[in-house]
Design an enzyme around this catalytic site. Structure first.
Site, PDB file in Angstrom:
ATOM      1  N   GLN A  52      10.604  37.123 -18.214  1.00  0.00           N
ATOM      2  CA  GLN A  52       9.279  37.448 -17.688  1.00  0.00           C
ATOM      3  C   GLN A  52       9.301  38.470 -16.554  1.00  0.00           C
ATOM      4  O   GLN A  52       8.281  39.097 -16.282  1.00  0.00           O
ATOM      5  CB  GLN A  52       8.581  36.169 -17.228  1.00  0.00           C
ATOM      6  CG  GLN A  52       8.281  35.209 -18.379  1.00  0.00           C
ATOM      7  CD  GLN A  52       7.613  33.940 -17.916  1.00  0.00           C
ATOM      8  OE1 GLN A  52       8.270  32.954 -17.622  1.00  0.00           O
ATOM      9  NE2 GLN A  52       6.300  33.957 -17.842  1.00  0.00           N
ATOM     10  N   HIS A  72       9.612  43.566 -30.604  1.00  0.00           N
ATOM     11  CA  HIS A  72       9.867  44.929 -31.080  1.00  0.00           C
ATOM     12  C   HIS A  72       9.517  45.076 -32.557  1.00  0.00           C
ATOM     13  O   HIS A  72       9.247  46.191 -33.023  1.00  0.00           O
ATOM     14  CB  HIS A  72      11.318  45.312 -30.830  1.00  0.00           C
ATOM     15  CG  HIS A  72      11.648  45.467 -29.387  1.00  0.00           C
ATOM     16  ND1 HIS A  72      12.915  45.361 -28.872  1.00  0.00           N
ATOM     17  CD2 HIS A  72      10.849  45.712 -28.310  1.00  0.00           C
ATOM     18  CE1 HIS A  72      12.894  45.533 -27.564  1.00  0.00           C
ATOM     19  NE2 HIS A  72      11.647  45.741 -27.196  1.00  0.00           N
ATOM     20  N   ASP A  85      10.066  44.525 -21.829  1.00  0.00           N
ATOM     21  CA  ASP A  85      11.143  45.518 -21.743  1.00  0.00           C
ATOM     22  C   ASP A  85      11.420  45.945 -20.305  1.00  0.00           C
ATOM     23  O   ASP A  85      12.568  46.142 -19.911  1.00  0.00           O
ATOM     24  CB  ASP A  85      10.790  46.755 -22.578  1.00  0.00           C
ATOM     25  CG  ASP A  85      10.889  46.506 -24.075  1.00  0.00           C
ATOM     26  OD1 ASP A  85      11.226  45.372 -24.465  1.00  0.00           O
ATOM     27  OD2 ASP A  85      10.621  47.442 -24.849  1.00  0.00           O
ATOM     28  N   ARG A 110      13.531  29.363  -7.580  1.00  0.00           N
ATOM     29  CA  ARG A 110      13.893  28.962  -8.934  1.00  0.00           C
ATOM     30  C   ARG A 110      13.819  30.180  -9.855  1.00  0.00           C
ATOM     31  O   ARG A 110      12.779  30.830  -9.956  1.00  0.00           O
ATOM     32  CB  ARG A 110      12.942  27.872  -9.453  1.00  0.00           C
ATOM     33  CG  ARG A 110      13.314  27.434 -10.855  1.00  0.00           C
ATOM     34  CD  ARG A 110      12.264  26.587 -11.530  1.00  0.00           C
ATOM     35  NE  ARG A 110      12.645  26.410 -12.927  1.00  0.00           N
ATOM     36  CZ  ARG A 110      11.827  26.098 -13.901  1.00  0.00           C
ATOM     37  NH1 ARG A 110      10.543  25.917 -13.657  1.00  0.00           N
ATOM     38  NH2 ARG A 110      12.276  25.989 -15.136  1.00  0.00           N
ATOM     39  N   HIS A 155      15.355  29.195 -20.331  1.00  0.00           N
ATOM     40  CA  HIS A 155      13.906  29.297 -20.180  1.00  0.00           C
ATOM     41  C   HIS A 155      13.361  30.121 -21.353  1.00  0.00           C
ATOM     42  O   HIS A 155      12.822  31.216 -21.174  1.00  0.00           O
ATOM     43  CB  HIS A 155      13.545  29.931 -18.837  1.00  0.00           C
ATOM     44  CG  HIS A 155      12.121  29.718 -18.425  1.00  0.00           C
ATOM     45  ND1 HIS A 155      11.757  29.158 -17.218  1.00  0.00           N
ATOM     46  CD2 HIS A 155      10.950  29.991 -19.055  1.00  0.00           C
ATOM     47  CE1 HIS A 155      10.436  29.110 -17.124  1.00  0.00           C
ATOM     48  NE2 HIS A 155       9.923  29.622 -18.231  1.00  0.00           N
ATOM     49  N   ASN A 199      13.965  24.347 -19.745  1.00  0.00           N
ATOM     50  CA  ASN A 199      12.585  24.391 -19.260  1.00  0.00           C
ATOM     51  C   ASN A 199      11.612  24.095 -20.388  1.00  0.00           C
ATOM     52  O   ASN A 199      11.600  24.778 -21.410  1.00  0.00           O
ATOM     53  CB  ASN A 199      12.276  25.777 -18.685  1.00  0.00           C
ATOM     54  CG  ASN A 199      10.845  25.882 -18.184  1.00  0.00           C
ATOM     55  OD1 ASN A 199      10.501  25.374 -17.114  1.00  0.00           O
ATOM     56  ND2 ASN A 199       9.974  26.528 -18.963  1.00  0.00           N
ATOM     57  N   GLU A 200      10.787  23.063 -20.213  1.00  0.00           N
ATOM     58  CA  GLU A 200       9.649  22.743 -21.065  1.00  0.00           C
ATOM     59  C   GLU A 200       9.989  22.563 -22.545  1.00  0.00           C
ATOM     60  O   GLU A 200       9.650  23.387 -23.392  1.00  0.00           O
ATOM     61  CB  GLU A 200       8.549  23.791 -20.903  1.00  0.00           C
ATOM     62  CG  GLU A 200       7.969  23.830 -19.511  1.00  0.00           C
ATOM     63  CD  GLU A 200       6.759  24.735 -19.368  1.00  0.00           C
ATOM     64  OE1 GLU A 200       5.965  24.511 -18.429  1.00  0.00           O
ATOM     65  OE2 GLU A 200       6.590  25.651 -20.210  1.00  0.00           O
ATOM     66  N   ASN A 340       6.836  20.214 -14.550  1.00  0.00           N
ATOM     67  CA  ASN A 340       5.889  21.330 -14.561  1.00  0.00           C
ATOM     68  C   ASN A 340       4.507  20.764 -14.865  1.00  0.00           C
ATOM     69  O   ASN A 340       4.349  19.997 -15.830  1.00  0.00           O
ATOM     70  CB  ASN A 340       6.250  22.359 -15.635  1.00  0.00           C
ATOM     71  CG  ASN A 340       7.484  23.165 -15.297  1.00  0.00           C
ATOM     72  OD1 ASN A 340       8.080  22.992 -14.240  1.00  0.00           O
ATOM     73  ND2 ASN A 340       7.880  24.047 -16.192  1.00  0.00           N
ATOM     74  N   TYR A 342       0.182  21.899 -14.772  1.00  0.00           N
ATOM     75  CA  TYR A 342      -0.869  22.874 -14.501  1.00  0.00           C
ATOM     76  C   TYR A 342      -2.265  22.278 -14.582  1.00  0.00           C
ATOM     77  O   TYR A 342      -3.131  22.611 -13.781  1.00  0.00           O
ATOM     78  CB  TYR A 342      -0.762  24.060 -15.470  1.00  0.00           C
ATOM     79  CG  TYR A 342       0.436  24.933 -15.188  1.00  0.00           C
ATOM     80  CD1 TYR A 342       0.345  25.985 -14.303  1.00  0.00           C
ATOM     81  CD2 TYR A 342       1.669  24.678 -15.782  1.00  0.00           C
ATOM     82  CE1 TYR A 342       1.445  26.790 -14.024  1.00  0.00           C
ATOM     83  CE2 TYR A 342       2.769  25.463 -15.511  1.00  0.00           C
ATOM     84  CZ  TYR A 342       2.659  26.522 -14.631  1.00  0.00           C
ATOM     85  OH  TYR A 342       3.751  27.296 -14.352  1.00  0.00           O
ATOM     86  N   GLU A 414       7.138  23.676 -11.374  1.00  0.00           N
ATOM     87  CA  GLU A 414       6.096  24.681 -11.593  1.00  0.00           C
ATOM     88  C   GLU A 414       4.731  24.053 -11.343  1.00  0.00           C
ATOM     89  O   GLU A 414       4.450  22.954 -11.816  1.00  0.00           O
ATOM     90  CB  GLU A 414       6.106  25.246 -13.020  1.00  0.00           C
ATOM     91  CG  GLU A 414       7.248  26.181 -13.340  1.00  0.00           C
ATOM     92  CD  GLU A 414       7.161  26.741 -14.756  1.00  0.00           C
ATOM     93  OE1 GLU A 414       6.026  26.863 -15.291  1.00  0.00           O
ATOM     94  OE2 GLU A 414       8.219  27.061 -15.326  1.00  0.00           O
TER      95      GLU A 414
END
Length: 520
Positions: A52, A72, A85, A110, A155, A199-200, A340, A342, A414
């Protein structure tokens, strides 16, 4: 309390939904506090992930991961037809990233490792020196500034080569992931004391294998997602045991998994079972084998999938069984509960739900779970509906962990809010204040919480949402090739929380003063 997916103490809490729908700001008392003190030993930090932010997707010997390859070949996978990219270009701008962390005054950062930046063949036969140097430089820069690295092994950016071999559907992933983890512990474990294995897992298995939301987008619901679940849990456990047996005695670190936990609240008293099922099928399937008293999948999931499989004429359950040895191997394989969170949702099950799911004749994760959910529009603050505001759900998930999983220590890895840009992000400030206050309520009630992480340090590539959704405390200008970072109002507010160890609901920063850091 009652275990194995049945009603438990957490669901005996008074149902607050009715008045929360109309006046969320007073739910759980989140408007009553003018100022609250944070525990002195609570670690405060910020987070990102490799694909990311790093960019440099093929630089210095790095090979393709599944996002490089897929995007791509499908340039408009993301809603804005963007990719990672270059992203925030942190491969080249890591010193500015650390400078931002110093400006905030965080205890830790993290971040995740790019598997293919370190091991271009996907295996450990060849180590990419440039990749090792990048992470060594980042780790050393953090430690030089008194910031602890919290490092995630995986991740979401699976090496493309391993995906072609089946990825999380290939049983050999347990060995591959174990080898990768061992090599990483050798490379960086002398300085890294906090490790996150995966992660997740729900998003990996359900969104990527059961659906087409995430890469590899296999869309094999009720089959591939369950195979992924078993292999992922075993791979996580392998990394844990490798560290515990070979490295912990000398490196003396902590290793754990991070699970995404959306809280599902029953629509009313007649839907308590539906909400319980939602929580179990969403995240209990990963938490229960590790943190419950006896391990294994929640009983309701095992029974439900086995029954549906028999009705569909299958000779065995679509949920691969965990053997007694596997149950023992996975059970207890996490020093902390990485969390995590939200937002939350309202869960229900009625006649139309039964009718709808009865029409599913083939495998389906949703039909197995058999619930429906929604997020009331009253929960929306700001422009985005990605992170609806329901801080009381945060308290409830923490209460659940406290009551059902024997108050295992929790590291909130998170928590954050999506916006569509802008430096004066009052909605994000409202969100952080509400959710940090909810966390403090849980601490007051006895939850053992050791860390809190804001997602994210800076704007980044948000998977299928591309750069349309922004979570950063720092705004990144993706139209500028130099990728400048500018602190938002939320960065000023978070800095003040960290500096004073106080959550002040009325603090207003002076954004005309540059956000700087104290000299070491």
């Amino acid at each position: 309390m009652v275990m194995d997916g049945h009603i438990n103490a957490a669901f005996n809490l008074p149902i607050t939904v009715a008045f929360c729908l109309t006046l969320v700001v007073v739910c759980g008392g989140y408007s009553r506090h003018g100022s609250r003190r944070l525990p002195d030993d609570l670690l405060l930090g910020a987070a990102t992930a490799s694909y990311q932010i790093e960019g440099a997707w093929d630089a210095d010997g790095k090979s393709e991961n599944i996002f490089d390859y897929a995007i791509h070949n499908q340039p408009c996978y993301a809603i804005d037809c963007s990719n990672g990219d270059v992203a925030a270009n942190s491969y080249y701008l890591y010193k500015r990233d650390v400078e931002m962390l110093r400006e905030l005054g965080v205890n830790f950062y993290r971040f995740s490792l790019s598997w293919t930046r370190l091991f271009p063949t996907s295996f450990t036969d060849k180590i990419n020196k440039a990749g090792v140097e990048y992470y060594n430089n980042l780790i050393d820069e953090l430690l030089k500034n008194n910031i602890q690295p919290v490092v995630t092994l995986f991740h979401w950016d699976m090496p493309q080569k391993l995906q072609q071999l089946g990825g999380w559907l290939n049983n050999n992933i347990v060995d591959w992931f174990g080898d990768y983890a061992e090599a990483v512990f050798v490379l960086f474990g002398d300085r890294v004391k906090y490790w996150i294995t995966v992660n997740e897992p729900f998003q990996i298995c359900e969104f990527g294998y059961g659906n087409a939301i995430l890469i590899p987008a296999l869309n094999l619901t009720g089959e591939a997602d369950y195979i992924c679940t078993k292999n992922l849990l075993l791979a996580h456990a392998r990394a844990y045991h490798v560290y515990d047996e070979l490295f912990r005695p000398k490196q003396d670190g902590i290793i754990f998994i991070t699970i995404s936990t959306e809280w599902f609240e029953p629509a009313d008293n007649s839907n308590i079972e539906a909400a319980n099922d939602a929580n179990q099928f969403w995240w209990g399937i990963y938490a229960h084998p590790i943190f419950s008293k006896h391990g294994d999948y929640p009983r309701i999931i095992k029974e439900r999938v086995a029954l549906k499989s028999r009705v569909q004429g299958l000779p065995r359950s679509r949920l691969p069984e965990l053997s007694p040895d596997e149950i023992k191997y996975i059970h207890g394989s996490s020093d902390l509960f990485g969390l995590n969170h939200y937002s939350s949702a309202i869960a229900y099950r009625n006649a139309s739900t039964y009718y709808y799911y009865s029409s599913f004749t083939g495998p389906s994760h949703d039909a197995d779970a058999g619930y429906m959910s929604y997020k009331p529009p009253e929960w929306k603050i700001g422009e985005s509906d990605r992170t609806m505001y329901a801080p009381w759900g945060f308290s409830k998930i923490l209460a659940y962990i406290r009551n059902v999983y024997n108050n295992v220590p929790v590291f909130i890895t998170e928590n954050g809010f999506a916006s569509h840009g802008g430096l004066v992000d009052d909605d994000r400030v409202t969100y952080y204040r509400g959710y940090i206050s909810a966390m403090l309520d849980a601490i007051d009630e006895g939850s053992y919480i050791i860390g809190y992480t804001a997602w994210s340090l800076m704007d980044n590539f948000e998977w299928w949402n591309g750069y349309r959704e922004n979570y950063g405390l720092y705004e990144v200008d993706f139209n500028d090739t130099s990728r400048p970072r500018t602190p938002r109002k939320s960065a000023y507010v978070y800095k003040e929380i960290i500096r004073t160890r106080t959550l002040d609901m009325n603090y207003e920063p002076d954004m005309s003063i540059p956000l700087t850091f104290d000299l070491l």
